[in-house]
Design an enzyme around this catalytic site. Structure first.
Site, PDB file in Angstrom:
ATOM      1  N   HIS A   2      -9.622  -3.020   8.469  1.00  0.00           N
ATOM      2  CA  HIS A   2      -9.414  -1.608   8.829  1.00  0.00           C
ATOM      3  C   HIS A   2     -10.278  -1.194  10.025  1.00  0.00           C
ATOM      4  O   HIS A   2     -10.770  -0.074  10.089  1.00  0.00           O
ATOM      5  CB  HIS A   2      -9.707  -0.682   7.647  1.00  0.00           C
ATOM      6  CG  HIS A   2      -8.806  -0.894   6.471  1.00  0.00           C
ATOM      7  ND1 HIS A   2      -7.659  -0.170   6.269  1.00  0.00           N
ATOM      8  CD2 HIS A   2      -8.870  -1.766   5.423  1.00  0.00           C
ATOM      9  CE1 HIS A   2      -7.076  -0.578   5.147  1.00  0.00           C
ATOM     10  NE2 HIS A   2      -7.784  -1.553   4.618  1.00  0.00           N
TER      11      HIS A   2
ATOM     12  N   ASN B  79      -4.095   3.393   0.618  1.00  0.00           N
ATOM     13  CA  ASN B  79      -3.221   2.797   1.635  1.00  0.00           C
ATOM     14  C   ASN B  79      -1.906   3.566   1.700  1.00  0.00           C
ATOM     15  O   ASN B  79      -1.633   4.409   0.845  1.00  0.00           O
ATOM     16  CB  ASN B  79      -2.903   1.340   1.275  1.00  0.00           C
ATOM     17  CG  ASN B  79      -4.024   0.376   1.683  1.00  0.00           C
ATOM     18  OD1 ASN B  79      -4.864   0.700   2.519  1.00  0.00           O
ATOM     19  ND2 ASN B  79      -4.015  -0.798   1.098  1.00  0.00           N
TER      20      ASN B  79
ATOM     21  N   TYR C 204     -17.758  -1.812  -0.905  1.00  0.00           N
ATOM     22  CA  TYR C 204     -17.835  -0.828   0.180  1.00  0.00           C
ATOM     23  C   TYR C 204     -19.265  -0.401   0.480  1.00  0.00           C
ATOM     24  O   TYR C 204     -19.660  -0.269   1.633  1.00  0.00           O
ATOM     25  CB  TYR C 204     -16.949   0.383  -0.142  1.00  0.00           C
ATOM     26  CG  TYR C 204     -15.474   0.048  -0.049  1.00  0.00           C
ATOM     27  CD1 TYR C 204     -14.898  -0.853  -0.929  1.00  0.00           C
ATOM     28  CD2 TYR C 204     -14.661   0.600   0.922  1.00  0.00           C
ATOM     29  CE1 TYR C 204     -13.554  -1.185  -0.851  1.00  0.00           C
ATOM     30  CE2 TYR C 204     -13.311   0.271   1.008  1.00  0.00           C
ATOM     31  CZ  TYR C 204     -12.771  -0.617   0.110  1.00  0.00           C
ATOM     32  OH  TYR C 204     -11.444  -0.942   0.195  1.00  0.00           O
TER      33      TYR C 204
HETATM   34 FE1  HDE Z   1     -10.634  -2.113   1.271  1.00  0.00          FE
HETATM   35  N1  HDE Z   1     -12.308  -2.563   2.319  1.00  0.00           N
HETATM   36  N2  HDE Z   1     -11.018  -3.684   0.031  1.00  0.00           N
HETATM   37  N3  HDE Z   1      -8.891  -1.813   0.267  1.00  0.00           N
HETATM   38  N4  HDE Z   1     -10.221  -0.606   2.478  1.00  0.00           N
HETATM   39  C1  HDE Z   1     -12.745  -1.902   3.389  1.00  0.00           C
HETATM   40  O1  HDE Z   1     -14.934  -1.192   3.749  1.00  0.00           O
HETATM   41  C2  HDE Z   1     -12.186  -4.342  -0.058  1.00  0.00           C
HETATM   42  C3  HDE Z   1      -8.425  -2.496  -0.798  1.00  0.00           C
HETATM   43  C4  HDE Z   1      -9.223   0.299   2.329  1.00  0.00           C
HETATM   44  O2  HDE Z   1     -11.220   4.002   7.090  1.00  0.00           O
HETATM   45  C5  HDE Z   1     -14.106  -2.328   3.828  1.00  0.00           C
HETATM   46  O3  HDE Z   1     -15.853   0.330   5.143  1.00  0.00           O
HETATM   47  C6  HDE Z   1     -12.164  -5.257  -1.166  1.00  0.00           C
HETATM   48  C7  HDE Z   1      -7.356  -1.786  -1.450  1.00  0.00           C
HETATM   49  C8  HDE Z   1      -9.273   1.257   3.407  1.00  0.00           C
HETATM   50  O4  HDE Z   1     -13.247   3.251   6.861  1.00  0.00           O
HETATM   51  C9  HDE Z   1     -14.511  -3.356   2.764  1.00  0.00           C
HETATM   52  C10 HDE Z   1     -10.910  -5.142  -1.715  1.00  0.00           C
HETATM   53  C11 HDE Z   1      -7.192  -0.648  -0.725  1.00  0.00           C
HETATM   54  C12 HDE Z   1     -10.369   0.886   4.180  1.00  0.00           C
HETATM   55  C13 HDE Z   1     -13.296  -3.399   1.887  1.00  0.00           C
HETATM   56  C14 HDE Z   1     -10.201  -4.144  -0.966  1.00  0.00           C
HETATM   57  C15 HDE Z   1      -8.143  -0.674   0.353  1.00  0.00           C
HETATM   58  C16 HDE Z   1     -10.941  -0.277   3.555  1.00  0.00           C
HETATM   59  C17 HDE Z   1     -14.219  -2.763   5.243  1.00  0.00           C
HETATM   60  C18 HDE Z   1     -10.346  -5.900  -2.899  1.00  0.00           C
HETATM   61  C19 HDE Z   1      -6.166   0.464  -0.946  1.00  0.00           C
HETATM   62  C20 HDE Z   1     -10.839   1.537   5.456  1.00  0.00           C
HETATM   63  C21 HDE Z   1     -14.981  -1.677   5.967  1.00  0.00           C
HETATM   64  C22 HDE Z   1     -11.067  -5.721  -4.097  1.00  0.00           C
HETATM   65  C23 HDE Z   1      -6.306   1.095  -2.233  1.00  0.00           C
HETATM   66  C24 HDE Z   1     -11.720   2.712   5.183  1.00  0.00           C
HETATM   67  C25 HDE Z   1     -15.309  -0.722   4.954  1.00  0.00           C
HETATM   68  C26 HDE Z   1     -12.092   3.371   6.490  1.00  0.00           C
HETATM   69  C27 HDE Z   1     -12.081  -0.913   4.031  1.00  0.00           C
HETATM   70  C28 HDE Z   1     -13.242  -4.173   0.806  1.00  0.00           C
HETATM   71  C29 HDE Z   1      -8.862  -3.787  -1.234  1.00  0.00           C
HETATM   72  C30 HDE Z   1      -8.204   0.373   1.324  1.00  0.00           C
HETATM   73  C31 HDE Z   1     -14.945  -4.700   3.272  1.00  0.00           C
HETATM   74  C32 HDE Z   1     -13.288  -6.191  -1.569  1.00  0.00           C
HETATM   75  C33 HDE Z   1      -6.601  -2.224  -2.703  1.00  0.00           C
HETATM   76  C34 HDE Z   1      -8.335   2.410   3.641  1.00  0.00           C
HETATM   77  O5  HDE Z   1     -15.617  -2.908   2.033  1.00  0.00           O
END
Ligand code: HDE
Length: 701
Positions: A89, A162, A376
């Protein structure tokens, strides 16, 4: 060096000297040139800078001195301007706004943000792509992140979702593998922001739980026309907790007021070249023009008993709850009404964490969500470099907050007193825990054997993918087939393509056949073994995209191609018709300046033809004289302007000269190619795409 140049160089030097010697901070020549009394330019230590144009040198042509603390401070700061981009992202666009509650959920929760009707809660929303780096284009085929930080009166609540209601994997432990597979391949550093490559499909072909998500990402949901025209989903099941401590499961949905709208794949690819910032620019233009993007917040509420009856597990993030099964209740609206002052300070530094929630809302045991609760916070520490990231203005709660955490990198607070612990007797005004009003986790009984276990109820990987495909209309199905053929044709390893065709047999036999045909595979591979029988779930119209498009032109853009001598009256009529439908016109011409209309006035041109292809507009109009149209016949940019609009199923209006260009571009008129004499019909046609045209321009696979 010729004499004239030497004297010019000397003159330049003199001029620079003059400027710098007089440009001292208290109102020198530079300031007078700008015509305003600007504040003094200083170093970060507050020292007023006398010369910001030249570094300190030993002599006029001598080396630069290490002593130049002004130069070193400026360059050092510059060298450290970037922070690590988000691992996923990274590319995102954000805006400020508010959430207004219209329907109280008091029966289900104590959270004030969901119970105080009429209350406006400030928020910051960031919408992103997933796979690409921060400098990648806005329009790859990709999921869009939809993260909302609500600064509620009881603390920050981050709903980090999402634009697709399901996810690829069921357990957080697979996330690094998924992301490594989708990102640029590590040995070659490409492709950027694309799923169409071997490592992604290799991983997917070995991950049957991803098949529902695969259907969604191959649909046009991943090709949004505008960030204003996407849905948002909390994805996971959360819990609401009421006064009595009773829990109700909840799913969150953001639904755009503008309706959904997507682009056609060929169009998307061309937009990437025409305007890499297409979505960010669109968002910026809408918000700064006062056309504020708006979403409804809706919830699906259900009990454990109801969940027990679902034909899938509500804790499995690869599944959704069809709206036909649990209807949506609209509870409020989000309006984004303020563009950030500074992109880095706000959009880049905003730190979302699903673990940020408020009393009255709780997590569920979705194992994907559970992993995110750790990830996060951890990622913010590495990205923002300090446990004090919550003090950055965009991250700080807007309600009071106080505790005994101290110090750390970049501490901005100056706590007073000798007490930084609790309980204590020494500070009467020190913050204390609040057993009655503080955050309580739901007291859920837990039993069972510890282990690395996946519930059997997570085993059905195909039924909802099958339901999704069956629920799409013919056009939507054709787009999914075309997307799969496109993506898998980029895959070099035949066994990966075969494996994917095998999976498709569980989803829809005809889909598998069409895919095999598109990939030139003669014999259908066997479908992989499944742990459970694939179910035929009822068709869910709510899963369609085209049906969710709104019959409106509001917020859209019509490209009007004009040239020398274009009829001024027709142009006025076009502008008025488009404006009365709530859309705006952008005037495109072969030159940005010096185009005169039939009445002799000079037209105000918004874009030069070669740099403003029709892909960046929702519909086009041709207002041309015969003569200028004849000239444009030989200009491929003009022919492509028309051909692309036609191929992307857009409405086209034309006057007599416009017809000359249409003919030259080889366009056969249909219901959405309309004379400027019938502007009402044009506006009606421009509200949608002419889906029936598609089979003539892109035969389905
Ligand atoms: Fe994320 N995800 N994600 N994700 N995600 C990140 O956090 C992660 C997942 C989502 O505009 C990271 O700040 C894991 C689902 C958005 O700043 C990180 C898993 C959904 C954004 C991270 C998921 C998301 C992130 C990278 C599986 C929808 C951007 C930078 C367990 C429900 C937020 C950060 C923004 C960002 C980890 C799965 C949505 C690495 C470990 C499911 C919208 O922490």
């Amino acid at each position: 060096m010729p004499k004239t140049n030497t004297s010019k160089a000397k003159a330049d030097l003199k001029e620079t000297k003059n400027l710098t010697t007089t440009s001292v901070g208290n109102g020198g020549e530079l300031h007078q040139i700008a015509g305003k009394n600007h504040p003094e330019l200083t170093t970060n230590q507050g020292v007023v800078i006398a010369d910001d144009q030249n570094s300190l040198k030993t002599s006029v042509k001598g080396p630069t001195l290490l002593e130049d603390f002004i130069l070193r401070e400026k360059i050092t700061h510059f060298d450290h301007e970037r922070i690590p981009e988000r691992i996923v992202h990274a590319r995102g666009t954000g805006a400020h706004g508010y959430f207004e509650l219209t329907h109280s959920l008091e029966k289900y929760t104590t959270a004030k943000v969901l119970t105080e009707v009429g209350q406006k809660t400030p928020l910051f929303t960031r919408i992103s792509t997933v796979a690409g780096g921060s400098g990648s284009v806005d329009t790859p085929r990709d999921v869009r992140g939809f993260a909302v930080k609500l600064y509620t009166s009881e603390g920050n609540w981050d709903l980090v979702g999402n634009n697709i209601p399901v996810f690829f994997i069921q357990d957080a432990i697979k996330f690094p593998d998924l992301v490594h597979a989708v990102k640029m391949e590590p040995d070659r550093g490409f492709p950027q922001a694309a799923t169409a490559h071997d490592t992604f499909w290799d991983f997917i072909s070995l991950t049957p739980e991803a098949m529902n998500m695969v259907m969604w990402i191959m649909s046009d949901r991943t090709l949004p026309r505008s960030l204003r025209m996407i849905e948002g989903f909390g994805v996971h099941t959360f819990r609401l907790i009421n006064k009595k401590g009773e829990a109700t499961f909840v799913k969150f949905h953001w639904r755009p007021k503008a309706g959904l709208q997507s682009t056609i794949w060929d169009e998307t690819v061309k937009i990437a070249g025409a305007d890499p910032d297409f979505h960010r620019r669109d968002f910026f233009e809408a918000i700064t023009a006062g056309d504020f993007p708006e979403w409804e917040l809706a919830v699906q509420l259900f009990t454990q008993e109801e969940a027990d009856q679902f034909p899938f597990d509500h804790l499995d993030a690869t599944k959704l709850i069809p709206e036909e099964l649990v209807p949506l209740t609209v509870i409020g609206r989000m309006v984004l009404d303020r563009w950030p002052d500074n992109f880095f300070a706000e959009t880049e530094q905003v730190a979302f964490c699903p673990s940020h929630l408020v009393p009255g809302i709780d997590f569920s045991n979705d194992p994907l969500l559970q992993g995110r609760l750790f990830s996060y916070l951890d990622t913010q520490l590495s990205r923002l470099g300090s446990p004090n990231f919550h003090q950055l203005p965009v991250n700080a709660p807007k309600c009071p907050f106080a505790n005994h955490q101290r110090d750390g990198h970049m501490q901005m607070a100056r706590p007073t007193g000798r007490v930084a612990y609790e309980p204590n007797t020494l500070a009467k005004d020190a913050p204390r825990e609040q057993p009655a009003t503080g955050f309580h986790s739901m007291a859920e009984p837990v039993a069972g054997d510890k282990g690395r276990i996946r519930p059997e109820s997570f085993a059905d990987h195909y039924s909802q993918a099958r339901q999704f495909f069956a629920s799409q209309n013919e056009t939507e199905q054709a787009h999914i087939v075309a997307a799969l053929v496109f993506e898998l044709s980029k895959v070099e390893h035949p066994h990966i393509r075969l494996a994917m065709v095998g999976h498709m047999r569980h989803i829809d036999e005809k889909l598998a056949q069409r895919l095999a045909h598109g990939l030139g595979i003669k014999e259908l591979p066997a479908a992989p073994a499944t742990m459970v029988t694939v179910q035929d779930l009822p068709v869910s119209p709510a899963l369609r995209l085209i049906d969710k498009m709104k019959d409106t032109l509001a917020g859209r853009v019509v490209g009007v191609l004009i040239a020398e001598g274009s009829d001024a009256k027709t142009l006025e009529k076009v502008k008025a018709a488009v404006a009365s439908a709530g859309a705006k016109c952008k005037i495109i011409a072969p030159r940005i300046n010096g185009i005169h209309l039939s009445d002799g006035t000079e037209a105000k041109v918004d874009g030069q033809l070669a740099g403003s292809p029709s892909v960046i507009f929702d519909a086009i109009v041709l207002v041309l004289t015969d003569e200028s149209a004849k000239k444009l016949e030989g200009d491929m940019a003009a022919c492509d302007f028309v051909r692309d609009a036609f191929s992307h199923l857009k409405a086209i209006a034309y006057d007599a000269g416009g017809e000359v260009l249409l003919n030259a571009a080889g366009i056969n008129k249909d219901d959405a190619v309309i004379s400027t004499g019938k502007l009402k019909d044009f506006v009606a046609a421009a509200k949608t795409r002419l889906w029936t045209r598609e089979k003539f321009v892109r035969p389905p696979l």
